[in-house]
Design a protein around this motif. Structure first.
Motif, short mmCIF file in Angstrom:
data_model
loop_
_atom_site.label_atom_id
_atom_site.label_comp_id
_atom_site.label_asym_id
_atom_site.label_seq_id
_atom_site.Cartn_x
_atom_site.Cartn_y
_atom_site.Cartn_z
N GLY A 88 -0.84 -0.55 4.46
CA GLY A 88 0.40 0.17 4.73
C GLY A 88 0.26 1.67 4.86
O GLY A 88 1.18 2.35 5.30
N GLY A 89 -0.85 2.21 4.45
CA GLY A 89 -1.06 3.66 4.56
C GLY A 89 -0.38 4.44 3.44
O GLY A 89 0.16 3.88 2.50
N ARG A 90 -0.42 5.75 3.57
CA ARG A 90 0.10 6.63 2.52
C ARG A 90 1.61 6.59 2.42
O ARG A 90 2.17 6.87 1.37
CB ARG A 90 -0.35 8.06 2.77
CG ARG A 90 -1.84 8.22 2.67
CD ARG A 90 -2.20 9.65 2.79
NE ARG A 90 -2.63 10.06 1.45
CZ ARG A 90 -3.10 11.24 1.16
NH1 ARG A 90 -3.18 12.15 2.08
NH2 ARG A 90 -3.48 11.52 -0.05
N LEU A 91 2.29 6.28 3.52
CA LEU A 91 3.75 6.27 3.53
C LEU A 91 4.26 4.84 3.33
O LEU A 91 5.02 4.31 4.12
CB LEU A 91 4.28 6.86 4.85
CG LEU A 91 3.81 8.28 5.16
CD1 LEU A 91 4.28 8.72 6.54
CD2 LEU A 91 4.31 9.25 4.09
N SER A 92 3.80 4.22 2.25
CA SER A 92 4.16 2.83 1.97
C SER A 92 4.38 2.64 0.48
O SER A 92 3.88 3.42 -0.34
CB SER A 92 3.05 1.90 2.44
OG SER A 92 1.90 2.04 1.62
N LEU A 93 5.13 1.60 0.15
CA LEU A 93 5.30 1.25 -1.26
C LEU A 93 3.98 0.79 -1.87
O LEU A 93 3.75 0.99 -3.06
CB LEU A 93 6.35 0.16 -1.42
CG LEU A 93 7.80 0.60 -1.33
CD1 LEU A 93 8.72 -0.60 -1.49
CD2 LEU A 93 8.13 1.66 -2.36
N ASP A 94 3.13 0.19 -1.05
CA ASP A 94 1.83 -0.25 -1.55
C ASP A 94 1.10 0.88 -2.26
O ASP A 94 0.65 0.73 -3.39
CB ASP A 94 0.95 -0.78 -0.41
CG ASP A 94 1.38 -2.12 0.13
OD1 ASP A 94 2.10 -2.85 -0.57
OD2 ASP A 94 0.98 -2.44 1.27
N LEU A 95 0.99 2.01 -1.59
CA LEU A 95 0.26 3.14 -2.17
C LEU A 95 0.99 3.73 -3.36
O LEU A 95 0.38 4.02 -4.38
CB LEU A 95 0.01 4.21 -1.11
CG LEU A 95 -0.82 5.38 -1.62
CD1 LEU A 95 -2.27 4.96 -1.81
CD2 LEU A 95 -0.73 6.55 -0.69
N HIS A 96 2.31 3.86 -3.24
CA HIS A 96 3.06 4.46 -4.35
C HIS A 96 3.02 3.58 -5.59
O HIS A 96 2.88 4.09 -6.71
CB HIS A 96 4.50 4.76 -3.92
CG HIS A 96 4.58 5.84 -2.89
ND1 HIS A 96 4.30 7.16 -3.19
CD2 HIS A 96 4.85 5.80 -1.58
CE1 HIS A 96 4.42 7.89 -2.09
NE2 HIS A 96 4.75 7.09 -1.10
N LEU A 97 3.12 2.28 -5.42
CA LEU A 97 3.06 1.38 -6.58
C LEU A 97 1.65 1.36 -7.17
O LEU A 97 1.48 1.25 -8.38
CB LEU A 97 3.52 -0.02 -6.18
CG LEU A 97 4.99 -0.13 -5.83
CD1 LEU A 97 5.31 -1.53 -5.30
CD2 LEU A 97 5.89 0.23 -7.00
N GLN A 98 0.65 1.46 -6.30
CA GLN A 98 -0.73 1.50 -6.77
C GLN A 98 -0.96 2.76 -7.61
O GLN A 98 -1.62 2.71 -8.65
CB GLN A 98 -1.68 1.47 -5.58
CG GLN A 98 -3.13 1.48 -5.94
CD GLN A 98 -4.02 1.50 -4.70
OE1 GLN A 98 -3.60 1.89 -3.61
NE2 GLN A 98 -5.25 1.08 -4.86
N ASN A 99 -0.40 3.88 -7.19
CA ASN A 99 -0.54 5.13 -7.93
C ASN A 99 0.18 5.08 -9.27
O ASN A 99 -0.24 5.72 -10.22
CB ASN A 99 -0.04 6.31 -7.10
CG ASN A 99 -1.00 6.66 -5.97
OD1 ASN A 99 -2.18 6.31 -6.03
ND2 ASN A 99 -0.48 7.30 -4.95
N LEU A 100 1.27 4.32 -9.36
CA LEU A 100 1.99 4.17 -10.62
C LEU A 100 1.18 3.41 -11.64
O LEU A 100 1.33 3.62 -12.86
CB LEU A 100 3.35 3.48 -10.41
CG LEU A 100 4.41 4.26 -9.66
CD1 LEU A 100 5.63 3.39 -9.43
CD2 LEU A 100 4.79 5.52 -10.42
N ASP A 101 0.34 2.50 -11.15
CA ASP A 101 -0.49 1.67 -12.04
C ASP A 101 -1.63 2.47 -12.67
O ASP A 101 -2.24 2.02 -13.65
CB ASP A 101 -1.07 0.47 -11.31
CG ASP A 101 -0.02 -0.58 -10.99
OD1 ASP A 101 1.05 -0.56 -11.65
OD2 ASP A 101 -0.24 -1.39 -10.09
#
Length: 129
Positions: A115-128
């Motif tokens: 999904g790239g940087r502008l995706s929930l995938d990356l944001h949720l990964q960073n929260l973990d």
């Protein structure tokens, strides 16, 4: 630039599935069910089709589980193209089949690159972290 293009690809691909799912809910349900049955596909599968189109389209747009959703939608595009559009005697159906192949190709790229940087995938990964 890559992140913006990735978001653009998700937007353009997802709108197709979102609009298709909504159209089936907004009055096209019976017609779609009849068409499916006429093509030898059980009409009782239509709720699953709508869930995949609408739900998968929204998830793809948001960039959540992008690789998995894109892979599922690519498979759906290939299967629906083969079932409903592959007719070498009808040039319009073959154009529709080719469009399904092209859509699947774009989705496979999203599946490969995520999904790239502008995706929930990356944001949720960073929260973990």
């Amino acid at each position: 630039m890559q992140n913006t293009l990735n978001l653009g690809a998700r937007l353009l691909l997802s709108q197709l599935f979102i609009m298709a799912g909504l159209s089936k809910l907004g009055g096209g349900y019976q017609a779609t069910q009849g068409y499916m049955e006429a093509m030898g596909v059980p009409g009782m599968l239509l709720p699953l089709v709508i869930a995949l189109e609408l739900g998968g389209g929204l998830l793809l747009l948001l960039g959540w589980q992008t690789r998995l959703i894109a892979l599922a939608l690519a498979g759906f595009s290939l299967l629906s193209g083969a079932l409903f559009h592959f007719d070498p005697s009808d040039s319009m159906q073959m154009i529709m089949f080719s469009k399904n192949l092209a859509i699947a190709g774009g989705l496979l790229l999203l599946s490969a690159y995520g999904g790239g940087r502008l995706s929930l995938d990356l944001h949720l990964q960073n929260l973990d972290k």
